[in-house]
Enzyme design. Sequence first.
Site, short mmCIF file in Angstrom:
data_model
loop_
_atom_site.label_atom_id
_atom_site.label_comp_id
_atom_site.label_asym_id
_atom_site.label_seq_id
_atom_site.Cartn_x
_atom_site.Cartn_y
_atom_site.Cartn_z
CE LYS A 241 -4.17 -1.57 1.91
NZ LYS A 241 -5.53 -1.33 3.12
CG ASP B 244 -8.39 1.14 3.82
OD1 ASP B 244 -9.39 0.41 3.12
OD2 ASP B 244 -7.62 0.65 3.95
P1 NDP Z 1 -0.58 -2.38 10.56
O1 NDP Z 1 -0.10 -3.95 11.14
O2 NDP Z 1 -0.34 -1.25 9.91
O3 NDP Z 1 -0.62 -2.19 12.34
C1 NDP Z 1 -0.74 -3.18 13.09
C2 NDP Z 1 -1.06 -2.10 14.45
O4 NDP Z 1 -1.47 -3.74 15.10
C3 NDP Z 1 -0.69 -1.46 15.30
O5 NDP Z 1 -1.62 -0.51 16.09
C4 NDP Z 1 -0.05 -2.50 16.19
O6 NDP Z 1 0.81 -1.93 17.30
C5 NDP Z 1 -1.38 -3.37 16.91
N1 NDP Z 1 -0.94 -4.48 17.48
C6 NDP Z 1 0.00 -5.89 16.53
N2 NDP Z 1 0.14 -6.18 17.59
C7 NDP Z 1 -0.47 -5.92 19.05
C8 NDP Z 1 -0.54 -6.20 20.03
N3 NDP Z 1 0.40 -7.80 20.04
N4 NDP Z 1 -0.43 -5.60 20.86
C9 NDP Z 1 -0.55 -4.13 21.27
N5 NDP Z 1 -1.26 -4.03 19.67
C10 NDP Z 1 -0.66 -4.64 18.94
O7 NDP Z 1 -1.85 -3.07 10.95
P2 NDP Z 1 -3.56 -2.26 9.40
O8 NDP Z 1 -2.84 -1.36 10.16
O9 NDP Z 1 -2.83 -2.62 8.22
O10 NDP Z 1 -4.78 -2.87 9.78
C11 NDP Z 1 -5.21 -3.34 11.54
C12 NDP Z 1 -5.98 -4.24 11.33
O11 NDP Z 1 -7.70 -3.49 10.95
C13 NDP Z 1 -6.07 -5.24 11.06
O12 NDP Z 1 -6.86 -6.24 11.38
C14 NDP Z 1 -6.80 -5.60 9.56
O13 NDP Z 1 -7.40 -6.78 9.15
C15 NDP Z 1 -7.55 -4.51 10.03
N6 NDP Z 1 -7.55 -3.86 8.89
C16 NDP Z 1 -9.86 -3.84 8.12
C17 NDP Z 1 -9.80 -3.13 6.67
C18 NDP Z 1 -11.08 -3.38 6.64
O14 NDP Z 1 -11.47 -3.28 5.37
N7 NDP Z 1 -12.27 -3.77 7.35
C19 NDP Z 1 -8.71 -2.83 6.16
C20 NDP Z 1 -7.58 -3.14 6.66
C21 NDP Z 1 -7.45 -2.84 7.25
P3 NDP Z 1 2.16 -1.18 17.14
O15 NDP Z 1 2.10 0.35 16.47
O16 NDP Z 1 2.70 -1.02 18.93
O17 NDP Z 1 3.64 -2.39 16.73
#
Ligand code: NDP
Length: 284
Positions: A64, A100
Amino acid sequence: MDKYAVIGWPVEHSVSPQMQSAGIKELGLNAVYEKIPVQPHELGEAVSRLRQEYAGWNITVPHKETILPHLDKVEEAAARIGSVNTVVNEAGSLKGYSTDGYGLSAALSESFGIHPLGTRFVFIGAGGAARATAAYFAANGAGKISIINRTRAKADAIAELIRELEPGCRTQVAQPDEKPLLQSLMQETDVIIQATSLGLKNDDPLPLDLGLAAAGTPVYDMIYRATPFLTEAQKHGCPTANGASMLLYQGARSLELWTGREAPVEAMRQALYASLGAARAKAS
Ligand code: NDP
C-alpha cells in the site's frame, strides 16, 4: 474485456474477487477481477505488466505504501497519508487513491448513524489502517481524534499528521497502561474504533479494557468478524459492528472509481458476507 485485480502478498485469503465479481455482474460489465500474488521484490515488474493489461486494481499488504513511486498521480488525500489501496489506469497513466477512510465512514454511518463532522473518535491502534481513516475523518471535520497505541511514536506520528493537515481537529495520544488518561478519553468519545490486529488470532488478548468506556458508546472493530472485543463491548451495553462493512464500502468505492457507475452495494454485500462466512467455516 476489462481486467481488474487485487495484488498483495499473501493474497490467497482475499475475498475481494467474490465481492467485486458480484458488483461487475450486477452492473452487466464485460470484465473480470483476479487475485495476483506479488512478492515485495516483484512489485515494479508487476506494475509494468498491470499497466499494459489491467484497467485498475486494489492493493493490499505489503504494497500500500511502496506502490506510490510507481504511480503517475496520487489523489491528494492518499498522498497525505502515503498509502494507496486503489489504482485507476487512465489509458496507461496510473492514478492512486485510498478508499479506506470512505469505507469506514460509510460503515459507521450505516451501523451507528455517525458522520465525521464534529465527532470525537478514539482509535485503538496506530497502523496503516488507523492512519488512513483518522486522516480521512480529520479532513472531513472530526472534532477530536485520540489514538491509543502500544508504540507511542506511531500514535504521535498520526497526531502530528492531523495537526499539520487540520489544525482545527483536537488530538490526544495515550498508551494502554495510562489508566486515568484512558478513562477520560474513553468516557469522552462518540465512538471507539478497534484498529489493531489483536483479535485475528483466537488466543490474542483484548486490546483494551472496555470497562473504561461509557455504556452505549458505539464500538467498531476493523477485523471482519465478530471478535472477543466486540462480545465484551456488547456486555458493556455498547452497540457494535465489525470490519466487514468497511471492507464492503472501500471495495464499492474502488468499483465506482474504475467504472464511473454507482456500485451495486447490496449485490456486493451478499457475495462478500457469504464468502467471509465460507472462509470462516473453512478455517474452523
Ligand atoms: P498494521 O500492521 O499497520 O498495524 C497493526 C496495529 O496493531 C498497530 O497499532 C500495532 O501496534 C497493533 N498491534 C499488533 N500486535 C499487537 C499486540 N500484540 N499488542 C498491542 N498492539 C498490537 O495493520 P493495519 O493498520 O493495516 O491493520 C490493522 C487491522 O485492521 C488489522 O486487523 C486488519 O485486518 C484490519 N483492517 C481492516 C480493513 C477493513 O476493510 N475492514 C482494512 C484494513 C485493515 P504497534 O504500533 O505497537 O506495533
